[in-house]
Each structure stands twice: as C-alpha cells, then as structure tokens.
Design a protein around this motif. Structure first.
Motif, mmCIF file in Angstrom:
data_model
loop_
_atom_site.group_PDB
_atom_site.id
_atom_site.type_symbol
_atom_site.label_atom_id
_atom_site.label_comp_id
_atom_site.label_asym_id
_atom_site.label_seq_id
_atom_site.Cartn_x
_atom_site.Cartn_y
_atom_site.Cartn_z
ATOM 1 N N MET A 1 0.854 -1.174 0.000
ATOM 2 C CA MET A 1 0.000 0.000 0.000
ATOM 3 C C MET A 1 0.900 1.237 0.000
ATOM 4 N N ASN A 2 0.650 2.141 -0.928
ATOM 5 C CA ASN A 2 1.520 3.317 -1.006
ATOM 6 C C ASN A 2 1.047 4.427 -0.050
ATOM 7 N N LYS A 3 1.910 5.399 0.132
ATOM 8 C CA LYS A 3 1.660 6.460 1.110
ATOM 9 C C LYS A 3 0.382 7.239 0.807
ATOM 10 N N GLU A 4 0.114 7.514 -0.465
ATOM 11 C CA GLU A 4 -1.090 8.264 -0.821
ATOM 12 C C GLU A 4 -2.366 7.524 -0.405
ATOM 13 N N VAL A 5 -2.377 6.214 -0.586
ATOM 14 C CA VAL A 5 -3.534 5.405 -0.203
ATOM 15 C C VAL A 5 -3.689 5.411 1.320
ATOM 16 N N ILE A 6 -2.580 5.296 2.031
ATOM 17 C CA ILE A 6 -2.611 5.337 3.505
ATOM 18 C C ILE A 6 -3.193 6.664 3.972
ATOM 19 N N ILE A 7 -2.708 7.758 3.430
ATOM 20 C CA ILE A 7 -3.191 9.088 3.822
ATOM 21 C C ILE A 7 -4.681 9.226 3.510
ATOM 22 N N GLU A 8 -5.088 8.781 2.338
ATOM 23 C CA GLU A 8 -6.496 8.876 1.949
ATOM 24 C C GLU A 8 -7.391 8.075 2.897
ATOM 25 N N LYS A 9 -6.983 6.847 3.227
ATOM 26 C CA LYS A 9 -7.786 6.011 4.133
ATOM 27 C C LYS A 9 -7.870 6.622 5.526
ATOM 28 N N ILE A 10 -6.738 7.128 6.028
ATOM 29 C CA ILE A 10 -6.745 7.758 7.356
ATOM 30 C C ILE A 10 -7.659 8.971 7.349
ATOM 31 N N ASN A 11 -7.501 9.838 6.362
ATOM 32 C CA ASN A 11 -8.344 11.029 6.285
ATOM 33 C C ASN A 11 -9.811 10.666 6.186
ATOM 34 N N ASP A 12 -10.123 9.639 5.394
ATOM 35 C CA ASP A 12 -11.520 9.220 5.244
ATOM 36 C C ASP A 12 -12.123 8.787 6.575
ATOM 37 N N THR B 1 1.993 15.207 15.144
ATOM 38 C CA THR B 1 1.245 15.731 14.006
ATOM 39 C C THR B 1 0.565 14.619 13.230
ATOM 40 N N LEU B 2 -0.305 15.039 12.350
ATOM 41 C CA LEU B 2 -0.957 14.075 11.488
ATOM 42 C C LEU B 2 0.072 13.378 10.594
ATOM 43 N N GLN B 3 1.108 14.112 10.172
ATOM 44 C CA GLN B 3 2.178 13.508 9.366
ATOM 45 C C GLN B 3 2.878 12.399 10.150
ATOM 46 N N ASP B 4 3.121 12.620 11.442
ATOM 47 C CA ASP B 4 3.715 11.577 12.287
ATOM 48 C C ASP B 4 2.833 10.334 12.289
ATOM 49 N N PHE B 5 1.519 10.556 12.337
ATOM 50 C CA PHE B 5 0.578 9.442 12.358
ATOM 51 C C PHE B 5 0.599 8.694 11.019
ATOM 52 N N TYR B 6 0.598 9.437 9.912
ATOM 53 C CA TYR B 6 0.711 8.795 8.590
ATOM 54 C C TYR B 6 1.970 7.933 8.535
ATOM 55 N N ASP B 7 3.079 8.498 9.011
ATOM 56 C CA ASP B 7 4.365 7.782 8.974
ATOM 57 C C ASP B 7 4.324 6.530 9.846
ATOM 58 N N LEU B 8 3.702 6.627 11.017
ATOM 59 C CA LEU B 8 3.560 5.476 11.910
ATOM 60 C C LEU B 8 2.856 4.333 11.200
ATOM 61 N N ILE B 9 1.733 4.630 10.571
ATOM 62 C CA ILE B 9 0.971 3.575 9.891
ATOM 63 C C ILE B 9 1.769 3.009 8.730
ATOM 64 N N GLU B 10 2.426 3.874 7.976
ATOM 65 C CA GLU B 10 3.253 3.411 6.867
ATOM 66 C C GLU B 10 4.357 2.468 7.367
ATOM 67 N N ASN B 11 5.002 2.825 8.478
ATOM 68 C CA ASN B 11 6.054 1.974 9.050
ATOM 69 C C ASN B 11 5.502 0.657 9.567
ATOM 70 N N LYS B 12 4.329 0.680 10.161
ATOM 71 C CA LYS B 12 3.727 -0.554 10.665
ATOM 72 C C LYS B 12 3.367 -1.504 9.532
ATOM 73 N N LEU B 13 3.026 -0.938 8.387
ATOM 74 C CA LEU B 13 2.629 -1.762 7.231
ATOM 75 C C LEU B 13 3.828 -2.319 6.464
ATOM 76 N N SER B 14 5.001 -1.723 6.679
ATOM 77 C CA SER B 14 6.161 -2.188 5.901
ATOM 78 C C SER B 14 6.939 -3.267 6.628
#
Length: 80
Positions: free
Chosen positions: A1-12, A67-80
């Motif tokens: 899952m790429n970063k854009e998809v992660i951000i979109e899902k979190i925002n949704d 920040t929200l960016q920290d949260f996006y990064d956390l999820i991205e790291n957990k998924l990798s």
C-alpha cells in the motif's frame, strides 16, 4: 500500500468516524489539539486503524506522535 492510499484512508475515517472537517486535515496539524481528539477518541482511533489496516497500535506508538504527518508515517512503518 503506497503512502497516498494510507493518507487517503486515514483522512476518510477521521472525517467519517471522528467528524473531523476535511480542511483541518493538514500534515502539520497537531493530532490531539487541532483534531480535538480526547483519550476515548484515541481508543477509537486504534480500533479504526486495526479495522482499516490490520495493524495493532499500543500506547507506546503514540508517544512520539505529534502531528498528522507523524501518524501517517507510523501507519506506513507498521505496514512495511
């Protein structure tokens, strides 16, 4: 899952489940203050992350999340 998809899902789910206004969802937004999340919301956030991404978060995961960016990064790291 790429970063854009992660951000979109979190925002949704922040918009749908936490009634956060879309214009408040900037990467530099303070997760707790700008989004007006209280301690119960963080529990719901953990459940939403598990439902949407299949990863479990624990309290220690949030220690460095400001920040929200920290949260996006956390999820991205957990998924990798």
């Amino acid at each position: 899952m790429n970063k854009e998809v992660i951000i979109e899902k979190i925002n949704d789910f922040l918009i749908d489940e936490f009634e956060v206004e879309a214009e408040d969802l900037s990467p530099e937004a303070n997760l707790k203050e700008a989004l007006e999340l209280d301690s119960l919301d963080f529990v719901d956030l953990v459940v939403a992350v598990e439902a949407n991404f299949g990863v479990k978060l624990v309290g220690e995961d949030f220690i460095k999340i400001l920040t929200l960016q920290d949260f996006y990064d956390l999820i991205e790291n957990k998924l990798s």
